[in-house]
Scaffold this active site. Structure first.
Site: not given
Ligand code: T1G
Length: 694
Positions: A64, A128
């Site tokens: 992302a 992440e």
């Protein structure tokens, strides 16, 4: 953004959707919209039998778009998790052709696919947690259902990518192919004909897949390895959902915990560090770097040996020079021992160790440095010694050779002045152990050329170091600030603290190690020598703590002598509080006329961390650092500042500069001119700006 190509395989048509969003094919709002549109078209096209997702260049997708976090763009539909659900529920096979690195949301995109093919060089990961968040598009729910709980815990909580062959072995991918797109097309076709089973996950809970103890063990390990970080624990909590809830319920839980993390200070701090590191390592000018193939290292002690290893690891040929056979042999033995230990830990194969050792040529002759492209001097930290060495290097080395000193605080301009090539002289301040620590302070002398800086920056990146450009002053950036931090620690001892109390407070703040334990590890004699060097010019009216000097006068230099601020059992690095030191400190308090008092953790943190912040502000305004975020990079990468607080300057921004300034002004009234607020801090605080705006 997303290119479409129709490929024909055995009279069938496969729609190949290629994400094209340089530099890393991040899946931001625009890519999500484009991908959703192209996916819908392909799925609605009766001529299309299957869909393949892939990326352009060397990335499938870097995940992302981190820059969109905490902005409205993250709410632009389709959300990534919606896109993945559409893929998962598509009426036709959708197969991922993982052409290169697939990270974060990029890999999550593939987890909704009906099949996955990876190229031989592909890397697959969910990093992440390093940004203080968690895989927020289904990764914590789908990955355990594909590769199992234990492997998923490793990948998600550790955050490290795995290679294609490992992904094949643990079932993450169905195939590894030289041409992943062609293989994916054929897999899609086979799926459309019912010849292969779809790999979309079973939404049922993974009952009995792992006992409660697996998650408790993972929590204990995470708390030890990532002390103070909340994201690893949240990752574990999400993965644990897979054991007793459905995919749908688990996805809802994951979305909630992602939102909690991404809006929190820790993630903002860790993302700040992510971008700050990349900004720091950007070449500071357009100058063209020159080629470096052979590097000389002068001095085979702890630093010289570590630097030689770092260079050999980076593929460079090294000439390691010492003055005596005994010193050279000691250094060589240490290097061999370090590699043997790394090999035992599985970091290097035996062949890799052999290759690295073969790149290091030991020598006692300066003449062996005649054709090196760069020399890094790592000899005794004494100006006279360095001047003698640089005089000889200047005479021996080829005219284009760059001459660097690993000095941790001495004046590079003074060293450059003894050579005929000041434009080619600079500092390369490595941090110990030099073959492990990533930070490199690149010290630009008054005459150092931009192309020399560019050359050293490129070499540093190839060594997997984080180069930060700093200017010449006593201690450059890191050590200049640490002397203020340590000074306050000593003052706190005189005012009422024990070493364990100061260190304990700072470890609870998140520092890897407290200042006094760090002094014991580095060696109290080193800073003692610096204080003695500075004594003639130290203003007599300024408060000075004798505590550390008194400890050194007892011959207690820290771990290397078995005692310093603490005692150490033979062979142990575990600090043991020593009543003899408590008595010595009380004596120093009495001599200084200080009445000892109770001191809170809060004051310990403010006095030590704001001392860093105040001096950091001065360093920026003096132009010794290019920007405040470079100081954060130095402190996180080189001094054990907690990543989840973003570095001293980002931490001050998080507290709020007006509050920091008010506290520093209070210290200024109580403790005198050491606490004179830095003008830049005053300017920013009073204009409502932050260090990250400067
Ligand atoms: N978003 C935005 N920009 C990114 C980016 C990203 N994901 N990754 C890299 N960049 C920028 C970077 O700042 C730099 O910009 C340029 O790209 C080149 O990067 C929902 C929420 C991919 C291995 O954590 O690890 O997905 O300086 O110098 O050395 O669950 O970048 O040129 O302006 O590092 O070749 C998860 C982070 C995101 C991967 C490439 N993904 N990136 O390394 O190039 S969160 C990550 C990396 C997520 C989902 C969650 C590396 C790389 P500039 P670079 P590189």
């Amino acid at each position: 953004m997303v290119h479409v190509e129709i490929r024909h395989v055995d009279q069938a048509a496969i729609a190949v959707l290629r994400i094209d969003n340089p530099p890393v094919n991040s899946v931001g709002s625009q890519v999500r919209v484009a991908l959703g549109e192209q996916l819908d078209k392909a799925l609605a096209d009766a001529q299309v039998n299957a869909v393949v997702l892939t990326g352009s260049g060397r990335f499938f997708s870097g995940g992302a778009d981190i820059r969109e976090f905490n902005t409205p763009k993250t709410q632009v539909r389709p959300l990534l998790r919606e896109l993945i659900a559409r893929i998962e529920g598509a009426g036709k096979p959708v197969v991922a052709a993982i052409n290169g690195t697939a990270l974060g949301g990029g890999l999550e995109l593939t987890l909704g696919c009906h099949g996955r093919v990876a190229s031989e060089t592909a890397k697959l990961g969910l990093p992440e947690v390093k940004l203080g968040v968690l895989p927020g598009a289904g990764g914590t729910q789908r990955l355990p259902r594909i590769i199992g709980i234990a492997a998923a815990l490793d990948m998600i909580v550790g955050g490290e990518p795995i290679a294609a062959h490992k992904a094949l072995a643990n079932g993450l991918v169905d195939e590894v192919a030289a041409d992943p797109i062609d293989a994916a097309c054929r897999l899609g076709l086979a799926l459309s004909r019912g010849e292969r089973e779809s790999r979309t996950v079973d939404p049922a809970p993974l009952r009995n897949a792992a006992s409660e103890s697996v998650f408790e063990a993972a929590r204990r390990d995470a708390q030890r390895r990532y002390r103070g970080c909340i994201a690893p624990l949240e990752c574990i909590g999400c993965i644990e959902q897979t054991v007793h809830t459905s995919l749908e319920a688990g996805l809802a839980y994951e979305a909630d915990r992602f939102k909690f993390l991404v809006e929190g200070d820790q993630s903002k701090a860790q993302r700040h560090v992510f971008f700050a590191e990349r900004q720091a390592t950007k070449l500071p000018s357009a100058a063209e770097p020159s080629q470096i193939a052979r590097v000389g290292v002068v001095g085979a002690g702890t630093m010289g040996g570590g630097i030689a290893m770092s260079l050999a690891n980076g593929g460079y040929w090294v000439v390691l020079l010492e003055q005596t056979e005994a010193a050279l042999q000691r250094g060589w033995n240490t290097i061999q021992g370090n590699y043997a230990a790394s090999s035992k830990r599985g970091r290097f194969t035996e062949q890799e160790v052999k290759d690295r050792l073969s790149r290091i040529q030991c020598s006692l002759e300066y003449g062996d440095l005649a054709d090196v492209d760069l020399v890094i001097e790592a000899a005794f930290e004494d100006m006279q010694v360095k001047k003698e060495i640089f005089t000889r290097l200047d005479a021996v080395c080829k005219p284009t050779a760059i001459l660097a000193s690993n000095t941790s605080r001495l004046d590079i301009n003074e060293i450059a002045a003894v050579t005929s090539r000041p434009a080619q002289v600079l500092g390369m301040h490595f941090f110990s152990p030099a073959n492990v620590m990533r930070l490199l302070e690149v010290v630009k002398g008054a005459k150092t050329s931009d192309s020399v800086i560019a050359t050293v920056f490129r070499l540093a990146v190839r060594l997997n170091k984080i180069p930060v450009l700093v200017g010449v002053c006593d201690g450059f950036v890191g050590n200049r600030m640490v002397s203020h931090y340590t000074r306050e620690a000593y003052f706190l001892l005189e005012e009422g603290c024990t070493p364990a109390q100061v260190d304990g407070a700072l470890r609870r703040f998140g520092m890897a190690m407290g200042p006094l334990q760090m002094q014991d590890m580095a060696g109290l004699d080193i800073s003692w020598a610096a204080r003695k060097r500075q004594a003639p010019t130290r203003p007599a009216h300024l408060r000075y703590s004798k505590v550390a000097d008194r400890i050194c006068e007892m011959g207690r230099f820290g771990q290397k002598t078995g005692s310093g601020f603490y005692r150490y059992e033979a062979g142990s690095r575990e600090p043991i509080p020593d009543p003899e030191i408590d008595a010595l400190i009380a004596q120093c308090s009495a001599e200084a006329g200080i009445t000892r008092r109770e001191i809170s953790d809060e004051e310990i943190i403010a006095r030590t961390i704001y001392a860093l912040v105040n001096e950091g502000a001065r360093i920026v305004q003096d132009g010794i650092a290019q920007r405040a975020s470079d100081i954060d990079v130095v402190y996180v990468a080189g001094y054990g500042f907690p990543m989840f607080r973003g570095g001293p300057m980002f931490y001050a921004d998080t507290v709020g500069l007006p509050e920091v300034l008010a506290t520093i002004r209070r210290f200024h009234e109580q403790h005198g001119e050491y606490w004179e607020p830095a003008p830049l801090l005053v300017e920013l605080a009073e204009s409502g700006r932050r260090f990250s705006d400067s």
